[in-house]
Design an enzyme around this catalytic site. Structure first.
Site, mmCIF file in Angstrom:
data_model
loop_
_atom_site.group_PDB
_atom_site.id
_atom_site.type_symbol
_atom_site.label_atom_id
_atom_site.label_comp_id
_atom_site.label_asym_id
_atom_site.label_seq_id
_atom_site.Cartn_x
_atom_site.Cartn_y
_atom_site.Cartn_z
ATOM 1 N N ILE A 195 0.869 -1.182 0.000
ATOM 2 C CA ILE A 195 0.000 0.000 0.000
ATOM 3 C C ILE A 195 0.907 1.234 0.000
ATOM 4 O O ILE A 195 0.925 2.037 0.957
ATOM 5 C CB ILE A 195 -0.958 -0.014 1.217
ATOM 6 C CG1 ILE A 195 -1.551 -1.412 1.428
ATOM 7 C CG2 ILE A 195 -2.076 1.017 1.043
ATOM 8 C CD1 ILE A 195 -2.385 -1.935 0.247
ATOM 9 N N HIS A 196 1.661 1.378 -1.088
ATOM 10 C CA HIS A 196 2.720 2.390 -1.190
ATOM 11 C C HIS A 196 2.280 3.769 -0.702
ATOM 12 O O HIS A 196 2.910 4.392 0.145
ATOM 13 C CB HIS A 196 3.161 2.547 -2.654
ATOM 14 C CG HIS A 196 3.527 1.276 -3.344
ATOM 15 N ND1 HIS A 196 4.749 0.671 -3.173
ATOM 16 C CD2 HIS A 196 2.844 0.500 -4.225
ATOM 17 C CE1 HIS A 196 4.808 -0.422 -3.915
ATOM 18 N NE2 HIS A 196 3.657 -0.555 -4.558
#
Ligand code: BDR
Ligand code: CA
Length: 352
Positions: A276-277
């Site tokens: 979930i950059h």
């Protein structure tokens, strides 16, 4: 990498983390500001929603330490018109129709248009179709809206670019007198180690290396939340059971977006998980101790060669001194991975 076992480590544990280089940069005190619930940090998100962008925007809406002033869109994961529409619809879903949205650049300052629709779906949000927002985007466009908000803010504003940096470069170049109004740029992008779009380059930088070059050379205070840290911010299928227990429509959508990503990743033989950059860049501005950083000197390769879009990060004191270079940004290296997952669940527990 499909096997991240053993690579996650608590903040500061340099012996266990997959440090990206032979030279282990020392973790240092963060330079990014951090909001508090008493003094929320004013923040503009520049984004190309995007599955993980959707989760990052949710974090900014919920966290009491942040005061989300606007979401501006940029062409990246999907076509910019989709990204704008997604931003409007996501904010509507999250009950945040008071946050203005404005559309930005279609594509990079130079070079070809890069998209990540194979990852995020043609429309940017997998197969999910969100209910329409009652609003339309601000007619002045992304860069003008950012300038207006910076100009009108009594205190400097933080920027969290979580897509290609085109709008940010245009802002820097068009409104240089507003530089003192930018407290910090905390971007998701780049990597000291391996890339994802190519072995060299991370997508947000690869999609507009010229813009990234302008930003890194700007002298503005920067934190680079790149793949070095975001590849330790992983969610897997266990998150779906936790989201299922939550009553809100937002949690259902989050579960749907994540499931799209898990299925696709599994089909590609990479395991049922997703980094979930973008949420990491937003949460770094809300929580003082989630991410560990080190000071690096970062430049961007904007050539047409095989390293196009690579962020070359140097923290080696000998080389920096020899070459008369000062570090120009914090680079995220460590994250408390278990806490990250809990934070994401907590965000969706608080949304409608
Ligand atoms: C970045 O690229 C995009 O696909 C994601 O939304 C994230 O901003 C990760 O490389
Ligand atoms: Ca993004």
């Amino acid at each position: 990498s499909s096997d991240l076992k053993g690579r996650s480590a608590p903040v500061g544990d340099a012996s266990k983390v997959g440090w990206p280089t032979f030279h282990h940069a020392m973790l240092s005190a963060r330079t990014a500001p951090c909001g508090t619930s008493d003094a929320p940090l004013p923040l503009i998100i520049d984004s190309d929603p995007g599955l993980d962008d959707a989760l990052a925007i949710a974090c900014a809406v919920v966290r009491p330490e942040l005061n989300l002033l606007a979401v501006t869109s940029v062409g990246g994961n999907a076509d910019v018109h989709h990204c704008t529409e997604n931003a409007l619809r996501l904010l509507h879903l999250y009950g945040a129709d008071d946050v203005p949205v404005a559309e930005g650049a279609v594509g990079p300052l130079a070079g070809p248009l890069e998209r990540a629709t194979e990852v995020h779906g043609e429309g940017g949000l997998g197969k999910t179709v969100l209910p329409k927002s009652p609003r339309v985007a601000d007619r002045d466009g992304a860069v003008a809206l950012m300038a207006r908000l910076l100009d009108g803010s009594p205190v400097p504003v933080a920027l969290a670019p979580i897509g290609p940096l085109t709008n940010i470069a245009l802002l820097i170049r068009s409104f240089p007198h507003l530089a003192p109004k930018i407290s910090h740029i905390c971007l998701m992008g780049g990597s000291v180690g391996e890339g994802n779009s190519s072995a060299s380059a991370e997508f947000n930088i690869y999609a507009d290396p010229t813009a990234a070059e302008i930003m890194f050379a700007s002298g503005l205070p920067i934190t680079m939340i790149g793949l070095d840290v975001t590849h330790h911010a992983i969610l897997d299928r266990t998150i779906l059971d936790r989201l299922k227990l939550l009553p809100g429509a937002s949690a259902k959508v989050a579960a749907e977006l994540l499931k799209f990503s898990f299925d696709r990743s599994a089909a590609w033989g990479q395991g049922e998980k997703m980094a979930i950059h973008d949420a990491v860049a937003v949460l770094h501005l809300a929580l003082p101790d989630l991410v560990g950083v080190a000071r690096y000197h970062v430049v961007v390769d904007a050539t047409q060669g095989p390293a196009r879009g690579r962020t070359i990060g140097d923290a080696n004191p000998y080389r920096l001194k020899r070459d008369n270079l000062e570090p120009n940004c914090d680079v995220g290296l460590t994250i408390d991975s278990a806490r990250f997952a809990d934070l994401m669940v907590d965000v969706f527990a608080k949304l409608p």
